[in-house]
Design a protein around this motif. Structure first.
Motif, PDB file in Angstrom:
ATOM      1  N   ARG A 329       0.856  -1.590   0.156  1.00  0.00           N
ATOM      2  CA  ARG A 329      -0.162  -0.126   0.506  1.00  0.00           C
ATOM      3  C   ARG A 329       1.170   1.431  -0.127  1.00  0.00           C
ATOM      4  N   LEU A 330       1.139   2.217  -1.426  1.00  0.00           N
ATOM      5  CA  LEU A 330       2.085   3.083  -1.110  1.00  0.00           C
ATOM      6  C   LEU A 330       1.490   4.481  -0.629  1.00  0.00           C
ATOM      7  N   ALA A 331       0.299   4.677  -1.016  1.00  0.00           N
ATOM      8  CA  ALA A 331      -0.519   5.788  -0.539  1.00  0.00           C
ATOM      9  C   ALA A 331      -0.507   5.673   0.622  1.00  0.00           C
ATOM     10  N   GLU A 332      -0.351   4.646   1.653  1.00  0.00           N
ATOM     11  CA  GLU A 332      -0.258   5.711   3.399  1.00  0.00           C
ATOM     12  C   GLU A 332       0.783   5.137   3.446  1.00  0.00           C
ATOM     13  N   MET A 333       1.967   5.352   3.226  1.00  0.00           N
ATOM     14  CA  MET A 333       3.480   5.726   3.953  1.00  0.00           C
ATOM     15  C   MET A 333       2.963   6.966   3.187  1.00  0.00           C
ATOM     16  N   ILE A 334       2.557   7.955   2.795  1.00  0.00           N
ATOM     17  CA  ILE A 334       3.145   9.884   2.413  1.00  0.00           C
ATOM     18  C   ILE A 334       1.644  10.019   3.439  1.00  0.00           C
ATOM     19  N   THR A 335       2.670  10.629   3.832  1.00  0.00           N
ATOM     20  CA  THR A 335       1.819  11.342   5.174  1.00  0.00           C
ATOM     21  C   THR A 335       1.819  13.029   4.416  1.00  0.00           C
ATOM     22  N   ASP A 336       2.474  13.533   3.588  1.00  0.00           N
ATOM     23  CA  ASP A 336       2.339  14.350   3.708  1.00  0.00           C
ATOM     24  C   ASP A 336       2.641  14.913   1.803  1.00  0.00           C
ATOM     25  N   GLU A 337       1.881  15.401   0.872  1.00  0.00           N
ATOM     26  CA  GLU A 337       1.600  15.847  -0.021  1.00  0.00           C
ATOM     27  C   GLU A 337       1.853  17.297  -0.154  1.00  0.00           C
ATOM     28  N   ILE A 338       2.903  17.436  -0.766  1.00  0.00           N
ATOM     29  CA  ILE A 338       3.226  19.259  -0.415  1.00  0.00           C
ATOM     30  C   ILE A 338       3.949  19.185  -2.142  1.00  0.00           C
ATOM     31  N   PRO A 339       3.145  20.942  -2.124  1.00  0.00           N
ATOM     32  CA  PRO A 339       3.850  22.170  -3.029  1.00  0.00           C
ATOM     33  C   PRO A 339       5.559  22.016  -3.526  1.00  0.00           C
ATOM     34  N   LEU A 340       6.294  22.189  -4.697  1.00  0.00           N
ATOM     35  CA  LEU A 340       7.408  21.759  -4.377  1.00  0.00           C
ATOM     36  C   LEU A 340       8.751  23.307  -3.602  1.00  0.00           C
ATOM     37  N   GLU A 341       7.394  24.112  -3.117  1.00  0.00           N
ATOM     38  CA  GLU A 341       7.954  25.629  -2.560  1.00  0.00           C
ATOM     39  C   GLU A 341       7.900  24.338  -0.343  1.00  0.00           C
ATOM     40  N   GLY A 342       7.300  23.300  -0.754  1.00  0.00           N
ATOM     41  CA  GLY A 342       7.208  22.482   1.149  1.00  0.00           C
ATOM     42  C   GLY A 342       8.348  21.910   1.340  1.00  0.00           C
ATOM     43  N   VAL A 343       9.699  21.454   0.358  1.00  0.00           N
ATOM     44  CA  VAL A 343      10.376  20.942   0.961  1.00  0.00           C
ATOM     45  C   VAL A 343      11.537  21.476   1.947  1.00  0.00           C
ATOM     46  N   PRO A 344      11.774  22.553   2.003  1.00  0.00           N
ATOM     47  CA  PRO A 344      12.371  23.442   3.699  1.00  0.00           C
ATOM     48  C   PRO A 344      11.154  22.523   4.770  1.00  0.00           C
ATOM     49  N   GLU A 345      10.025  22.596   4.834  1.00  0.00           N
ATOM     50  CA  GLU A 345       9.494  22.327   6.109  1.00  0.00           C
ATOM     51  C   GLU A 345       9.445  20.417   5.790  1.00  0.00           C
ATOM     52  N   ALA A 346       9.224  19.874   4.873  1.00  0.00           N
ATOM     53  CA  ALA A 346      10.209  18.259   4.524  1.00  0.00           C
ATOM     54  C   ALA A 346      11.151  17.851   5.383  1.00  0.00           C
ATOM     55  N   PHE A 347      12.238  19.015   5.476  1.00  0.00           N
ATOM     56  CA  PHE A 347      13.431  17.973   5.757  1.00  0.00           C
ATOM     57  C   PHE A 347      13.244  18.677   7.260  1.00  0.00           C
ATOM     58  N   GLU A 348      12.897  19.454   7.322  1.00  0.00           N
ATOM     59  CA  GLU A 348      13.185  19.954   8.815  1.00  0.00           C
ATOM     60  C   GLU A 348      11.942  18.448   9.696  1.00  0.00           C
ATOM     61  N   ARG A 349      10.874  18.280   9.295  1.00  0.00           N
ATOM     62  CA  ARG A 349      10.499  17.100   9.422  1.00  0.00           C
ATOM     63  C   ARG A 349      10.609  16.024  10.238  1.00  0.00           C
ATOM     64  N   MET A 350      11.746  15.774   8.714  1.00  0.00           N
ATOM     65  CA  MET A 350      12.816  14.272   8.588  1.00  0.00           C
ATOM     66  C   MET A 350      13.564  14.922   9.825  1.00  0.00           C
ATOM     67  N   ARG A 351      14.179  15.866  10.077  1.00  0.00           N
ATOM     68  CA  ARG A 351      15.356  15.946  10.932  1.00  0.00           C
ATOM     69  C   ARG A 351      14.758  15.860  12.444  1.00  0.00           C
ATOM     70  N   ARG A 352      13.212  15.923  12.430  1.00  0.00           N
ATOM     71  CA  ARG A 352      12.673  15.833  13.903  1.00  0.00           C
ATOM     72  C   ARG A 352      11.966  14.697  13.916  1.00  0.00           C
ATOM     73  N   GLY A 353      12.095  14.020  13.085  1.00  0.00           N
ATOM     74  CA  GLY A 353      11.515  12.509  12.493  1.00  0.00           C
ATOM     75  C   GLY A 353      10.175  12.291  12.604  1.00  0.00           C
ATOM     76  N   ARG A 354       9.551  13.327  12.306  1.00  0.00           N
ATOM     77  CA  ARG A 354       8.324  13.496  12.687  1.00  0.00           C
ATOM     78  C   ARG A 354       7.326  13.089  10.825  1.00  0.00           C
ATOM     79  N   GLY A 355       6.498  12.073  10.696  1.00  0.00           N
ATOM     80  CA  GLY A 355       5.620  12.356   9.648  1.00  0.00           C
ATOM     81  C   GLY A 355       6.347  10.882   8.319  1.00  0.00           C
TER      82      GLY A 355
END
Length: 364
Positions: A329-355
């Motif tokens: 099940r691929l879709a269930e692994m995706i917790t955040d769908e973002i635009p290109l401008e959302g990449v910095p916030e996605a990096f911050e989520r990885m640093r904090r171990g979220r999602g």
């Protein structure tokens, strides 16, 4: 002619990306221009940006992607305009010693493309592709060996995760550990790769299947994807795992974080004669130590895992079968769908171990 696209451009180690125009050349011999539909944000991108892995700047990172071929270079017959494809960030040469040993994941030339610029900024500054592909952009130019046709029956909107997270996690279970039904398994770290590995272990018949993460918020997702037990990571994790396995430890422990301390936890949680598979990408400065006696006495196997020991041309059709059947099940692994401008916030989520997995969606 050339193509100008918007991209997340990283200018230096540790710098946050800026959304800038990048000028792509027309595809040359053996190349294709791919209009991106989606790109997953992988922890390896974070490792490139923070200097854990080497990278020349400025660069467009992103290596887990899917899109549609828009143009091909002279002599290209492997793909055609209009064809949907998945990116392969480690295209094998098929002729070096490792490729001849049926180990294309260790190809000597797989990352040659990272050494040369593939595009330019508006002022002519050369831009390098992160892990060959430069997927954090509206389009990219790659060698045709970096493309795998998207199998029928796989939703193009989520197909990007097949190119890294799922290939790595599924391969760790099936190509590297070769987990058999009824064997116990432990997954340490539930990012995109960890969640893929968890599903692969469930499909392979792991029982019990213990999931561990620093974030208690991931318990519901972990259980929905197959975990029989969930533990919040702490200094007592290996003992808690042993309590769940009759005091012995698990048959298979998978480290999917990339830290020496977590490798050590995986080792301590495995049974005598068990197997520890290191999937996470760590720093060369982060060392793990073992005594000579315990290596002898525990009789465990400690092994690394590069890209799930996968061959995308061979393995993606197998994964597609699992997707079509509903097992994977691929879709269930995706917790955040973002635009290109959302990449910095996605990096911050990885640093904090979220999602779980953040997915950049283009054209929406």
């Amino acid at each position: 002619m050339s193509t100008t696209v918007r991209a997340a451009v990283f200018s230096a180690t540790g710098a946050s990306p800026e959304i800038r125009d990048v000028v792509l050349p027309d595809p040359g011999p053996g190349q294709a221009l791919v209009r991106m539909s989606a790109a997953g944000v992988c922890h390896s991108d974070l490792s490139l940006s923070d200097g854990t892995l080497p990278q020349t700047w400025p660069a467009v990172l992103g290596h887990e992607g899917a899109g549609t071929v828009e143009a091909v270079g002279p002599g290209v017959t492997e793909v055609a305009p209009g064809q949907r494809v998945i990116l392969n960030w480690a295209p094998p040469c098929r002729s070096c010693w490792f490729c001849a040993q049926d180990e294309p994941h260790l190809c000597e030339h797989a990352l040659d493309g990272t050494l040369s610029p593939y595009a330019e900024l508006g002022d002519g500054t050369p831009v390098y592709p992160g892990l060959n592909t430069g997927a954090f952009a509206e389009a990219t130019v790659v060698p045709v060996g970096a493309l795998v046709p998207l199998p029928e029956g796989v939703d193009p909107a989520v197909a990007a995760v097949l190119g890294c997270a799922v290939l790595t996690g599924w391969g760790a279970v099936n190509n590297v550990a070769r987990l058999r039904p009824g064997r116990s398994a432990l997954v340490l770290g539930l990012g995109g790769v960890g969640l893929s590995l968890l599903q692969a272990a469930r499909i392979a018949g792991a029982d019990p299947l213990v999931a561990v993460d620093a974030s208690p918020e991931k318990e519901e997702l972990a259980r929905s994807l197959g975990a029989t037990d969930f533990l919040v990571a702490d200094d007592d994790t290996h003992r808690a795992v042993r309590r769940l396995t009759g005091g012995r430890g698990v048959d298979h422990a998978f480290e999917v974080v990339g830290r020496a301390s977590v490798v050590r936890t995986a080792w301590n949680a495995a049974r005598r004669g068990g197997t520890v598979t290191v999937v996470g990408v760590g720093s060369h400065r982060d060392e793990v130590s073992f005594s000579a006696l315990e290596l002898f006495h525990q009789a465990r196997t400690l092994q690394g895992c590069v890209y799930g020991s996968s061959d995308p041309v061979r393995d993606i059709p197998l994964l597609a079968e699992a997707v079509r059947s509903g097992e994977l099940r691929l879709a269930e692994m995706i917790t955040d769908e973002i635009p290109l401008e959302g990449v910095p916030e996605a990096f911050e989520r990885m640093r904090r171990g979220r999602g779980g997995r953040s997915l950049v969606r283009f054209g929406v």
